[in-house]
Design a protein around this motif. Structure first.
Motif, PDB file in Angstrom:
ATOM      1  N   LEU A 355       0.721  20.589 -36.376  1.00 44.39           N
ATOM      2  CA  LEU A 355       0.638  21.971 -37.166  1.00 44.39           C
ATOM      3  C   LEU A 355      -0.300  23.375 -36.228  1.00 44.39           C
ATOM      4  CD1 LEU A 355       1.312  20.719 -40.510  1.00 44.39           C
ATOM      5  CD2 LEU A 355       3.020  21.114 -38.930  1.00 44.39           C
ATOM      6  N   ILE A 356      -0.543  22.323 -35.765  1.00 43.88           N
ATOM      7  CA  ILE A 356      -2.420  23.246 -35.622  1.00 43.88           C
ATOM      8  C   ILE A 356      -2.019  24.100 -33.935  1.00 43.88           C
ATOM      9  CG2 ILE A 356      -4.544  24.131 -34.884  1.00 43.88           C
ATOM     10  CD1 ILE A 356      -4.017  23.816 -37.836  1.00 43.88           C
ATOM     11  N   PRO A 357      -1.254  23.586 -33.396  1.00 41.92           N
ATOM     12  CA  PRO A 357      -0.896  24.833 -32.017  1.00 41.92           C
ATOM     13  C   PRO A 357      -0.582  26.066 -32.127  1.00 41.92           C
ATOM     14  CG  PRO A 357      -1.219  22.244 -31.423  1.00 41.92           C
ATOM     15  CD  PRO A 357      -1.079  22.104 -33.349  1.00 41.92           C
ATOM     16  N   ASP A 358       1.320  25.237 -32.970  1.00 40.91           N
ATOM     17  CA  ASP A 358       1.860  26.152 -33.466  1.00 40.91           C
ATOM     18  C   ASP A 358       1.624  27.331 -34.404  1.00 40.91           C
ATOM     19  OD1 ASP A 358       4.691  26.674 -32.634  1.00 40.91           O
ATOM     20  OD2 ASP A 358       5.428  26.119 -35.371  1.00 40.91           O
ATOM     21  N   ILE A 359       1.392  27.175 -35.200  1.00 43.63           N
ATOM     22  CA  ILE A 359       0.942  28.056 -35.863  1.00 43.63           C
ATOM     23  C   ILE A 359      -0.291  28.996 -35.944  1.00 43.63           C
ATOM     24  CG2 ILE A 359       1.880  26.275 -37.759  1.00 43.63           C
ATOM     25  CD1 ILE A 359      -0.834  25.887 -38.835  1.00 43.63           C
ATOM     26  N   VAL A 360      -1.331  28.485 -35.706  1.00 41.05           N
ATOM     27  CA  VAL A 360      -2.246  29.382 -34.547  1.00 41.05           C
ATOM     28  C   VAL A 360      -1.810  30.274 -33.732  1.00 41.05           C
ATOM     29  CG1 VAL A 360      -4.614  29.301 -33.415  1.00 41.05           C
ATOM     30  CG2 VAL A 360      -4.087  27.289 -35.749  1.00 41.05           C
ATOM     31  N   ALA A 361      -1.369  29.872 -32.527  1.00 39.68           N
ATOM     32  CA  ALA A 361      -0.572  30.487 -31.246  1.00 39.68           C
ATOM     33  C   ALA A 361       0.460  31.689 -32.066  1.00 39.68           C
ATOM     34  CB  ALA A 361       0.139  29.069 -30.274  1.00 39.68           C
ATOM     35  N   LYS A 362       1.101  31.149 -32.725  1.00 40.64           N
ATOM     36  CA  LYS A 362       1.891  32.772 -33.126  1.00 40.64           C
ATOM     37  C   LYS A 362       0.876  33.305 -33.902  1.00 40.64           C
ATOM     38  CE  LYS A 362       5.503  29.534 -33.649  1.00 40.64           C
ATOM     39  NZ  LYS A 362       7.116  29.192 -35.154  1.00 40.64           N
ATOM     40  N   ALA A 363       0.130  33.395 -35.093  1.00 43.63           N
ATOM     41  CA  ALA A 363      -1.346  34.197 -35.273  1.00 43.63           C
ATOM     42  C   ALA A 363      -1.784  34.845 -34.374  1.00 43.63           C
ATOM     43  CB  ALA A 363      -1.797  33.608 -36.562  1.00 43.63           C
ATOM     44  N   VAL A 364      -2.204  34.612 -33.667  1.00 41.35           N
ATOM     45  CA  VAL A 364      -3.128  35.257 -32.385  1.00 41.35           C
ATOM     46  C   VAL A 364      -2.214  36.281 -31.724  1.00 41.35           C
ATOM     47  CG1 VAL A 364      -4.314  34.703 -30.094  1.00 41.35           C
ATOM     48  CG2 VAL A 364      -4.016  32.960 -31.890  1.00 41.35           C
ATOM     49  N   ALA A 365      -0.626  35.320 -31.490  1.00 41.11           N
ATOM     50  CA  ALA A 365       0.003  36.564 -30.739  1.00 41.11           C
ATOM     51  C   ALA A 365       0.540  37.450 -31.496  1.00 41.11           C
ATOM     52  CB  ALA A 365       1.239  35.508 -30.542  1.00 41.11           C
ATOM     53  N   THR A 366       0.562  37.819 -32.590  1.00 38.88           N
ATOM     54  CA  THR A 366       0.275  39.155 -32.988  1.00 38.88           C
ATOM     55  C   THR A 366      -0.482  40.025 -33.145  1.00 38.88           C
ATOM     56  OG1 THR A 366      -0.566  38.185 -35.223  1.00 38.88           O
ATOM     57  CG2 THR A 366       1.790  38.094 -35.219  1.00 38.88           C
ATOM     58  N   HIS A 367      -1.564  39.806 -32.398  1.00 37.98           N
ATOM     59  CA  HIS A 367      -2.701  41.145 -32.096  1.00 37.98           C
ATOM     60  C   HIS A 367      -1.831  41.388 -31.406  1.00 37.98           C
ATOM     61  CE1 HIS A 367      -6.180  42.606 -31.037  1.00 37.98           C
ATOM     62  NE2 HIS A 367      -6.804  41.944 -31.742  1.00 37.98           N
ATOM     63  N   PRO A 368      -2.273  43.327 -31.439  1.00 41.10           N
ATOM     64  CA  PRO A 368      -1.450  43.915 -30.582  1.00 41.10           C
ATOM     65  C   PRO A 368      -2.548  43.852 -28.870  1.00 41.10           C
ATOM     66  CG  PRO A 368      -3.036  44.909 -31.984  1.00 41.10           C
ATOM     67  CD  PRO A 368      -2.785  43.723 -32.675  1.00 41.10           C
ATOM     68  N   GLY A 369      -3.384  43.901 -29.395  1.00 42.89           N
ATOM     69  CA  GLY A 369      -4.170  43.621 -27.428  1.00 42.89           C
ATOM     70  C   GLY A 369      -4.335  42.066 -26.939  1.00 42.89           C
ATOM     71  N   VAL A 370      -3.486  41.512 -27.951  1.00 34.79           N
ATOM     72  CA  VAL A 370      -3.013  40.027 -27.252  1.00 34.79           C
ATOM     73  C   VAL A 370      -2.171  40.330 -25.749  1.00 34.79           C
ATOM     74  CG1 VAL A 370      -2.656  37.454 -27.259  1.00 34.79           C
ATOM     75  CG2 VAL A 370      -4.421  39.060 -28.557  1.00 34.79           C
ATOM     76  N   LEU A 371      -1.962  39.904 -25.047  1.00 38.17           N
ATOM     77  CA  LEU A 371      -1.340  39.758 -24.039  1.00 38.17           C
ATOM     78  C   LEU A 371       0.078  39.103 -23.701  1.00 38.17           C
ATOM     79  CD1 LEU A 371      -3.455  41.038 -20.475  1.00 38.17           C
ATOM     80  CD2 LEU A 371      -1.448  42.454 -22.579  1.00 38.17           C
ATOM     81  N   SER A 372       1.036  38.542 -23.140  1.00 39.27           N
ATOM     82  CA  SER A 372       1.709  37.466 -23.053  1.00 39.27           C
ATOM     83  C   SER A 372       2.014  37.235 -21.891  1.00 39.27           C
ATOM     84  CB  SER A 372       3.442  38.296 -24.096  1.00 39.27           C
ATOM     85  OG  SER A 372       3.886  38.426 -22.987  1.00 39.27           O
ATOM     86  N   LYS A 373       0.840  37.753 -21.168  1.00 46.08           N
ATOM     87  CA  LYS A 373       1.242  37.552 -19.323  1.00 46.08           C
ATOM     88  C   LYS A 373      -0.199  37.893 -19.199  1.00 46.08           C
ATOM     89  CE  LYS A 373       5.954  38.486 -18.347  1.00 46.08           C
ATOM     90  NZ  LYS A 373       6.691  39.498 -17.320  1.00 46.08           N
ATOM     91  N   PRO A 374      -0.633  37.324 -18.318  1.00 48.09           N
ATOM     92  CA  PRO A 374      -0.191  35.830 -17.094  1.00 48.09           C
ATOM     93  C   PRO A 374       0.202  34.150 -18.449  1.00 48.09           C
ATOM     94  CG  PRO A 374      -2.190  35.546 -16.843  1.00 48.09           C
ATOM     95  CD  PRO A 374      -2.153  36.856 -17.797  1.00 48.09           C
ATOM     96  N   GLU A 375      -0.430  34.426 -19.376  1.00 48.25           N
ATOM     97  CA  GLU A 375      -0.003  33.357 -20.324  1.00 48.25           C
ATOM     98  C   GLU A 375      -0.188  33.612 -21.444  1.00 48.25           C
ATOM     99  OE1 GLU A 375      -2.228  30.095 -19.726  1.00 48.25           O
ATOM    100  OE2 GLU A 375      -1.784  29.208 -17.495  1.00 48.25           O
TER     101      GLU A 375
END
Length: 442
Positions: A355-375
């Motif tokens: 369960l860890i990869p999915d829930i942590v990745a989604k939480a980190v992606a909510t940060h406004p400074g984290v980019l979706s590209k290049p990855e």
């Protein structure tokens, strides 16, 4: 008048002679038709200037007043012209007095009185210019102590005799001789030229900085090239005004060449390195760089000799340009380029690690400074530790993790909160202590 002043001191006799000459000149003016004509023409010139100024002034005010919200170059020019409207009256009076002077000189062969009045109108115009129009402190100072005295001397007819006297007074420095007038003219013209050069440099730098389609390094190089051209042209023009032949500067150029060959090698190397850096764009203002020595900071200023770095604790580091060419420099490019960061964390062995990869990745992606590209954020299993299972989350951001940015800290908060929401335990070390040869419990 025939006074016997032979018994008086010489200075009294001299003053009496001057007063007598003034009296005779004034009497000649009073009894001369030419003088009365000139007085009359002065009055007519002034009244004509008053009438014409009243008629023209409303039109000029309407023409030179721009819209209140306009900030274009034409609007700024119109506002400056609006400040010159008070010059209208004395300038018109000067023009009419000049016409009257030509008439009296043609008719009577003299124009002393009206020439004095013309100079007085010119002095009034200069006073208005210095007092009400000039806003730059340097120009106002130059107008108060140079322009006004010169115009006053011109009005009373003493400018030409004083100029001849200053031209005749020579100053010798070894084999070089020059007049006092040449020295004064060089100081005044040089000050004006280099003030104009500074103003032109500021305007060109402001214009170049607005060209967003140019790379920052190219803008800096263009600004420095414009500065070199402007002040070089000002220097050559000053030499021509002073009458100094440019061929005489060959000796100075040879001396500079010898100095570069011996004591100024580092300065020349740093200057050339600075030009190379600007041309290649390897480092420019705003980039965050780390030096080979481990020191790091943001480039806040570039000079001909060095780069100025500012650390996050407010200290400035002066780094010679040559070091950016000859040593290893890490450029984190805090100018919009992306950097990958990673944050480590652990979970308990009782956790369903799928369960860890999915829930942590989604939480980190909510940060406004984290980019979706290049990855997008990626969670990796790193190992099985003594107290828990070790993970690491990798994510891309624009900038660096220091100063105003606290990416690692923010991401750790997000990980803590999401793990608590899913009742996932974050482990801490446990130790089992075994006591040997301990007495048996009763």
């Amino acid at each position: 008048m025939d006074w016997d002043l032979s018994a008086q001191p010489p200075i009294v006799q001299k003053m009496a002679d001057i007063a007598l000459q003034g009296y005779e000149i004034a009497l000649g003016w009073l009894l001369s038709p030419a003088a009365w004509t000139q007085f009359a023409l002065l009055i007519v010139a002034y009244l004509a200037a008053v009438v014409l100024a009243r008629r023209i002034r409303p039109t000029l005010l309407r023409l030179f007043t721009p819209p209140a919200d306009s900030a274009s170059f034409l609007a700024r020019m119109r506002r400056w012209l609006l400040l010159t409207v008070p010059l209208l009256l004395p300038v018109l009076a000067y023009v009419f007095a000049a016409i009257g002077e030509q008439v009296t000189r043609s008719a009577f062969g003299t124009g002393t009185v009206i020439a004095f009045g013309k100079g007085l109108f010119l002095f009034l115009a200069a006073r208005i210019l210095v007092r009400d129009i000039l806003t730059d402190p340097f120009l106002k100072l130059l107008g108060r102590y140079v322009l006004l005295p010169v115009v006053a001397l011109y009005a009373v007819g003493l400018l030409d005799p004083l100029t001849e006297r200053l031209n005749a007074t020579m100053i010798s420095l070894g084999n070089i001789s020059f007049s006092v007038m040449t020295l004064l003219r060089g100081v005044i013209v040089g000050a004006l030229l280099f003030w104009f050069g500074r103003w032109s440099n500021d305007q060109s730098a402001a214009y170049i900085s607005k060209q967003e389609e140019m790379r920052p390094a190219t803008r800096q190089l263009a600004a420095k090239a414009a500065e070199l051209l402007i002040f070089g042209f000002a220097f050559i023009l000053l030499m021509n005004i002073l009458g100094v032949p440019l061929t005489s500067l060959a000796v100075l150029g040879g001396a500079i060449g010898v100095g570069l060959g011996f004591g100024l090698q580092k300065i020349a190397s740093n200057y050339i390195s600075g030009v190379i850096l600007l041309l290649e764009g390897q480092a420019t203002v705003g980039d965050y760089v780390e030096l080979d020595s481990g020191q790091a900071g943001t480039i806040v200023k570039t000079t001909a000799r060095a780069m100025i770095l500012e650390t996050f604790d407010g200290r400035w580091i002066v780094v010679p340009n040559e070091d950016f060419i000859t040593t290893r420099i890490i450029n984190y490019s805090d100018q919009g380029s992306a950097n990958r960061l990673e944050v480590a964390f652990s979970v308990s062995y009782d956790t369903d690690i799928n369960l860890i990869p999915d829930i942590v990745a989604k939480a980190v992606a909510t940060h406004p400074g984290v980019l979706s590209k290049p990855e997008e954020p990626d969670v990796e299993l790193r190992g099985f530790g003594d107290s828990g299972i070790d993970f690491c989350v990798e994510f891309w951001v624009s900038g660096i993790d220091d100063g105003k940015n606290k990416y690692a800290s923010d991401v750790l908060f997000l990980i803590w909160n999401v793990l608590k929401e899913h009742n996932i335990e974050i482990p801490y070390p446990h130790r089992v202590v075994e006591l040997r040869n301990a007495p048996a419990a009763e």
